[in-house]
Scaffold this motif. Structure first.
Motif, mmCIF file in Angstrom:
data_model
loop_
_atom_site.group_PDB
_atom_site.id
_atom_site.type_symbol
_atom_site.label_atom_id
_atom_site.label_comp_id
_atom_site.label_asym_id
_atom_site.label_seq_id
_atom_site.Cartn_x
_atom_site.Cartn_y
_atom_site.Cartn_z
ATOM 1 N N ALA A 1 0.842 -1.203 0.000
ATOM 2 C CA ALA A 1 0.000 0.000 0.000
ATOM 3 C C ALA A 1 0.876 1.252 0.000
ATOM 4 C CB ALA A 1 -0.919 -0.006 1.213
ATOM 5 N N ALA A 2 1.955 1.221 0.778
ATOM 6 C CA ALA A 2 2.858 2.383 0.829
ATOM 7 C C ALA A 2 3.546 2.583 -0.525
ATOM 8 C CB ALA A 2 3.901 2.185 1.934
ATOM 9 N N LYS B 1 1.088 4.156 -2.883
ATOM 10 C CA LYS B 1 0.891 5.578 -2.557
ATOM 11 C C LYS B 1 2.086 6.401 -3.022
ATOM 12 C CE LYS B 1 -2.486 5.281 1.184
ATOM 13 N NZ LYS B 1 -2.769 5.257 2.606
ATOM 14 N N LYS C 1 1.947 6.887 -6.734
ATOM 15 C CA LYS C 1 0.932 7.911 -7.043
ATOM 16 C C LYS C 1 1.499 9.305 -6.813
ATOM 17 C CE LYS C 1 -3.500 5.662 -6.345
ATOM 18 N NZ LYS C 1 -4.600 5.450 -5.434
ATOM 19 N N ALA C 2 2.232 9.450 -5.684
ATOM 20 C CA ALA C 2 2.813 10.753 -5.348
ATOM 21 C C ALA C 2 3.828 11.192 -6.396
ATOM 22 C CB ALA C 2 3.465 10.692 -3.960
ATOM 23 N N SER D 1 -4.914 1.190 -7.175
ATOM 24 C CA SER D 1 -4.538 0.420 -5.987
ATOM 25 C C SER D 1 -5.720 -0.343 -5.409
ATOM 26 C CB SER D 1 -3.942 1.342 -4.925
ATOM 27 O OG SER D 1 -3.546 0.549 -3.820
ATOM 28 N N GLU E 1 -8.628 -0.435 3.098
ATOM 29 C CA GLU E 1 -8.877 0.860 3.729
ATOM 30 C C GLU E 1 -9.997 1.570 2.981
ATOM 31 O OE1 GLU E 1 -5.510 3.699 3.647
ATOM 32 O OE2 GLU E 1 -6.342 4.367 5.563
ATOM 33 N N ASP F 1 -12.242 4.134 1.159
ATOM 34 C CA ASP F 1 -11.811 5.387 0.537
ATOM 35 C C ASP F 1 -12.609 6.580 1.038
ATOM 36 O OD1 ASP F 1 -13.958 4.049 -0.739
ATOM 37 O OD2 ASP F 1 -13.826 5.418 -2.443
ATOM 38 N N THR G 1 -12.539 0.980 -2.834
ATOM 39 C CA THR G 1 -12.026 2.085 -3.637
ATOM 40 C C THR G 1 -13.105 2.509 -4.635
ATOM 41 O OG1 THR G 1 -10.134 2.811 -4.913
ATOM 42 C CG2 THR G 1 -10.930 0.612 -5.411
ATOM 43 N N THR H 1 -11.668 3.668 -10.389
ATOM 44 C CA THR H 1 -10.450 2.857 -10.221
ATOM 45 C C THR H 1 -10.758 1.389 -10.520
ATOM 46 O OG1 THR H 1 -9.689 4.398 -8.535
ATOM 47 C CG2 THR H 1 -8.623 2.244 -8.570
#
Ligand code: PMP
Ligand code: GLU
Length: 389
Positions: free
Chosen positions: A19-20, A23, A26-27, A34, A39, A41, A368, A372
């Motif tokens: 997951a990290a 992310k 994406k950043a 994802s 988690e 959304d 999500t 997506t």
């Protein structure tokens, strides 16, 4: 540096690692779809955030009792009585930093070196690691698609030895989405009572169930099983409060006192003003929970249809939680190979089944948005067809 054997035998949480990574990609501006961490959304509902903000403004910024704010413990006990038919009072409840923390503390409080904990596979990846960190021995009982990924009473009975202390039941299940029927829970409860072991019921997905599925708490099925049951639950999934780190454990007063001692020397109380958000979550209208559940139900439908249209992939319809557990054995790839290649070549993040004790599967979270899901399923389709051509 030489690290303790305790930590050397434990692997990092792959769900958190992937997951990290998704992310971070994406950043960097990469268009990643994802389906990794479980988690929701959605943002936390407004009235819950307001209650925490008001608590902050009212000066709820100090240390509190290690077991949690008395008002929250009482609200949780009320919830357990009303929703789950479990006769607990506030003294039977401790507030923790999330369901993960509840279970970790439970293992520390309960398991002696070498004692065995029975975990049906596929399992949520942290269970065996927590048992090992506590010095215990995870005993994995394999289930498969034929048995709907459910442990049978016979399997449970056979796995029990004189060293067995605890059985971990997770319904609805992460990663399979399977929900045990009331009859199945009753049959497992009979074995627990007969063999006089303990059961922890991880009910973190209890509110996320579909169609006519019924959720029954094992401890509600009679006095003998109630005495041998422990409940682990939290606010992350039902109220979309993953980052708040709020959970709870309920069980015998001696156990809760032992866990309070552990917290008293480790984390102390959970963030004081956050606990006021949790009180609002439990004591206000539950419409927000239902709205999110309905959105998950729609996504489940769409994603399952798309997925089962991809040649070579199969997935049963889950009754609860927000995961699809997909059989990839026809691709002849290991789950790690599959997930790595999918992320690198098509920017779709999924979790390899090996993390859950099932290397011929991958897990996709549908917590999500629909866009997506549409885009990700198209990419997954292309990826699998390419591998076959
Ligand atoms: N149990 C299960 C089955 C889970 O999937 C999770 C993942 N969030 C947890 C417990 C712990 O949740 P949290 O610590 O976020 O409350
Ligand atoms: N439990 C969620 C999952 O399985 C969140 C990540 C974690 O806590 O490991 O994806």
């Amino acid at each position: 540096m030489k690290l303790a054997a305790r930590v050397r035998q434990v692997s990092p949480s792959l769900t958190l690692v992937i997951a990290a990574k998704a992310k971070a990609m994406k950043a960097e501006g990469i268009d990643v779809c994802s389906f990794s961490a479980g988690e929701p959304d959605f943002d936390t509902p407004e009235h819950i955030k307001t209650a925490a903000k008001q608590a902050l403004d009212a000066g709820k910024t100090k240390y509190g009792p290690a077991a949690g704010e008395p008002k929250l413990r009482a609200a949780i006990a009320r919830k357990l009585r009303t929703d789950n038919n479990l006769d607990y009072s506030a003294a039977n409840v401790i507030v923790t930093n999330g369901g993960k923390h509840s279970l970790f503390n439970l293992m520390l409080a309960l398991i002696e070196a070498g004692e065995e904990v029975i975990i049906p596979a596929p399992y949520w990846l942290s269970y065996p690691e927590m048992v090992k960190l506590a010095g215990g021995k995870p005993v994995i009982v394999q289930t498969d698609a034929q048995s709907s990924y459910k442990i049978t009473p016979e399997q449970l009975r056979q796995a029990i030895t004189p060293q067995t202390r605890l059985f971990v039941l997770n319904s609805p299940s992460n990663p399979t989405g399977v929900v045990y029927t009331p009859e199945e829970i009753k049959a497992l409860a009979e074995v627990v009572v007969e063999k006089d072991i303990l059961v922890v019921s991880d009910e973190i997905y209890e509110k996320i169930i579909y169609d006519n599925t019924q959720q029954v708490s094992i401890g509600s099925l009679g006095a003998e099983i109630f005495q041998r049951s422990i409940i682990s639950n939290g606010f992350a999934k039902a109220y979309s409060m993953t980052g708040w780190r709020l959970g709870y454990l309920a069980g015998a007063v001696e156990l809760i006192e032992a866990v309070t001692t552990i917290q008293g020397h480790s984390t102390s109380n959970v963030c004081t003003f956050a606990q006021y958000g949790a009180i609002a979550a439990l004591e206000s209208s539950q419409d927000c929970v239902e709205q999110m559940r309905q959105a998950f139900a729609q996504r489940r439908q769409v994603m399952l249809e798309r997925l089962n249209a991809i040649p070579g992939l199969t997935c049963a319809k889950p009754d609860g939680a927000f995961y699809l557990f997909v059989n990839i054995s026809k691709t002849n790839l290991t789950s790690l190979e599959f997930c790595d290649a999918l992320l690198e070549s098509h920017q779709v993040a999924t979790i390899p089944g090996i993390a859950f004790g099932a290397d011929d599967h991958i897990r996709l979270s549908y917590a999500t948005d629909m866009e997506t899901i549409e885009k990700g399923m198209e990419r997954l389709d292309k990826f699998v067809r390419k591998g076959q051509s």
